[in-house]
Scaffold this active site. Structure first.
Site, short mmCIF file in Angstrom:
data_model
loop_
_atom_site.label_atom_id
_atom_site.label_comp_id
_atom_site.label_asym_id
_atom_site.label_seq_id
_atom_site.Cartn_x
_atom_site.Cartn_y
_atom_site.Cartn_z
N LYS A 155 0.82 -1.22 0.00
CA LYS A 155 0.00 0.00 0.00
C LYS A 155 0.85 1.26 0.00
O LYS A 155 0.44 2.29 -0.52
CB LYS A 155 -0.96 0.02 1.19
N LYS A 184 -5.08 -9.92 -5.81
CA LYS A 184 -6.34 -10.31 -5.16
C LYS A 184 -7.46 -9.36 -5.61
O LYS A 184 -7.19 -8.20 -5.97
CB LYS A 184 -6.21 -10.31 -3.64
N LYS A 202 -11.50 -4.10 -3.21
CA LYS A 202 -12.33 -2.90 -3.39
C LYS A 202 -11.46 -1.66 -3.55
O LYS A 202 -11.85 -0.71 -4.21
CB LYS A 202 -13.30 -2.73 -2.23
P1 TYM Z 1 -10.56 -6.09 4.56
O1 TYM Z 1 -11.65 -5.10 4.77
O2 TYM Z 1 -9.50 -5.74 3.57
O3 TYM Z 1 -11.16 -7.50 4.16
C1 TYM Z 1 -12.15 -8.11 4.98
C2 TYM Z 1 -12.03 -9.63 4.92
O4 TYM Z 1 -12.19 -10.07 3.58
C3 TYM Z 1 -11.08 -10.90 3.21
N1 TYM Z 1 -10.78 -10.64 1.78
C4 TYM Z 1 -10.68 -11.61 0.88
N2 TYM Z 1 -10.80 -12.94 0.98
C5 TYM Z 1 -10.64 -13.68 -0.15
N3 TYM Z 1 -10.36 -13.10 -1.36
C6 TYM Z 1 -10.23 -11.75 -1.49
N4 TYM Z 1 -9.97 -11.23 -2.70
C7 TYM Z 1 -10.38 -10.94 -0.36
N5 TYM Z 1 -10.33 -9.60 -0.13
C8 TYM Z 1 -10.57 -9.44 1.18
C9 TYM Z 1 -9.93 -10.43 4.10
O5 TYM Z 1 -8.94 -11.42 4.25
C10 TYM Z 1 -10.65 -10.14 5.39
O6 TYM Z 1 -10.85 -11.35 6.12
N6 TYM Z 1 -7.56 -5.46 8.52
C11 TYM Z 1 -8.74 -6.13 8.04
C12 TYM Z 1 -9.98 -5.79 8.86
C13 TYM Z 1 -9.77 -6.02 10.30
C14 TYM Z 1 -9.70 -7.28 10.97
C15 TYM Z 1 -9.49 -6.95 12.34
C16 TYM Z 1 -9.81 -8.61 10.54
C17 TYM Z 1 -9.60 -5.04 11.23
N7 TYM Z 1 -9.42 -5.59 12.45
C18 TYM Z 1 -9.36 -7.96 13.28
C19 TYM Z 1 -9.68 -9.61 11.52
C20 TYM Z 1 -9.46 -9.29 12.86
C21 TYM Z 1 -9.00 -5.72 6.60
O7 TYM Z 1 -8.50 -4.75 6.13
O8 TYM Z 1 -9.90 -6.49 5.95
#
Ligand code: TYM
Length: 337
Positions: A117, A200, A203
């Site tokens: 990022k 991947k 969004k």
């Molecule tokens: P975020 O918002 O980027 O994504 C949320 C969840 O979706 C999964 N994900 C995917 N899984 C499969 N294929 C994809 N292309 C794909 N894109 C996203 C991510 O692995 C995630 O599980 N930092 C985290 C949010 C967060 C969090 C936490 C998660 C904040 N605090 C504590 C677990 C525990 C995030 O940015 O997710």
């Protein structure tokens, strides 16, 4: 510490509308987890995390409701779990700060997501993006979480969370934190971009046609899948290294139809890519249609969504305040009376 109650926590950032990657990698496995009724389930809209990259205020507000509504529409009944917005529980920011002081710069600099990022613009990158994993560790540790269901891209952050917790347990005693572990969804750990299967589906980097948004209409979903990049080998096989585009389609179909990639390959052995793409499009549309209808209903009543989130925050705070108090006492803070 006595044997911890099986507890899961996960979060999704409201940094845009969610994608099929979020659905298959997060919403769907979360709701399956909840259905098993084996764990306490905490699910969060990670708004503090979203602002580590600049957000339009109106969009952030709308996306916060949207991420919560998609949770419920995907089958997470808020009466059976604790669904809340991260910033409604101030203990996240408080424990996040404490953990930041136990996290090393070198550890944060090694995080792949930070490297991706920040794209080498080290001086101008927001400090929040750098410190994000210590806040994520606080999210997890506040609830004495035992398992964190996340896609591939987040496992490194969960590993760091374990390292920070272990460091503090060594200093203050093994009953300071429960050590969590990352658990992965069965079929879709990493849904890839349909136009560039080496990336991947995301969004924040929604490219032309490579990303299916959960709000997409049937025609858009079908068009994007039919145009998905595959290869010239013309043989249906599950080979993520050599046929990443095809493997992605197979994984999507497997996840939507509750099958394994192997079972999908068996059905399409000897067929062309066209029929496989047709089946993927149909399965995605069929999977998303009822969820989209429920989502639209929920978004039409923001007052009700607010009620649900207020109840969730109240429940979350009961646990979070307890854990924060325990940790502050261990560290030597004077707690307010
Ligand atoms: P975020 O918002 O980027 O994504 C949320 C969840 O979706 C999964 N994900 C995917 N899984 C499969 N294929 C994809 N292309 C794909 N894109 C996203 C991510 O692995 C995630 O599980 N930092 C985290 C949010 C967060 C969090 C936490 C998660 C904040 N605090 C504590 C677990 C525990 C995030 O940015 O997710």
């Amino acid at each position: 510490m006595s044997t911890p109650t099986p507890t899961i926590l996960s979060g999704i950032k409201p940094s845009g509308q969610p994608t099929l990657g979020n659905y298959l990698g997060a919403y769907l496995p979360f709701s399956r987890f909840l259905a098993k009724r084996t764990h306490n389930v905490f699910m969060m809209v990670a708004d503090h995390h979203a602002i580590t990259v600049r957000q339009d205020p109106k969009e952030l507000t709308e996306n916060t409701y949207a991420i919560a509504a998609w949770y419920i529409a995907s089958g997470l009944n808020p009466d059976d779990c604790t669904l809340f917005v991260q910033s409604h529980v101030p203990e996240h920011a408080q424990l996040g700060w404490i953990l930041t002081t136990f996290t090393q710069m070198g550890e944060l600099a090694r995080m792949t997501q930070y490297k991706d990022k920040s794209k080498g613009e080290n001086e101008a990158v927001g400090a929040g993006l750098f410190m994000y994993p210590s806040l994520m560790a606080a999210d997890i540790l506040l609830y004495d979480t035992t398992e964190v269901p996340v896609g591939d891209d987040q496992t490194q952050h969960v590993e760091l969370c374990r390292d920070i917790a272990t460091r503090m347990n060594n200093l203050y005693g093994p009953d300071t934190f429960v050590l969590p572990k990352a658990v992965k969804p069965v079929a879709a750990q990493r849904v890839r971009d349909l136009q560039n299967p080496l990336k991947k589906m995301s969004k924040s980097e929604a490219g032309e046609g490579g990303c299916i948004m959960l709000e997409d209409e049937t025609s858009a979903i079908t068009k994007k899948i039919k145009r998905a990049v595959t290869d010239t080998l013309a043989e249906v096989a599950y080979d993520p290294a050599n046929q990443p585009g095809l493997a992605n389609l197979i994984e999507i179909l497997a996840a939507c139809s509750h099958r394994t990639p192997k079972e999908v390959v068996k059905e399409f052995k000897g067929s062309q890519y066209g029929p496989l793409k047709g089946a993927v499009a149909e399965a995605v549309v069929q999977t998303l249609e009822p969820v989209q209808a429920e989502y639209a209903k929920l978004m039409a009543d923001k007052a009700e969504l607010q009620n649900i989130l207020a109840k969730g925050a109240k429940k979350a705070r009961e646990k979070a305040a307890q854990t924060l108090g325990r940790v502050m006492t261990k560290v030597g803070y004077v707690l307010p009376r």
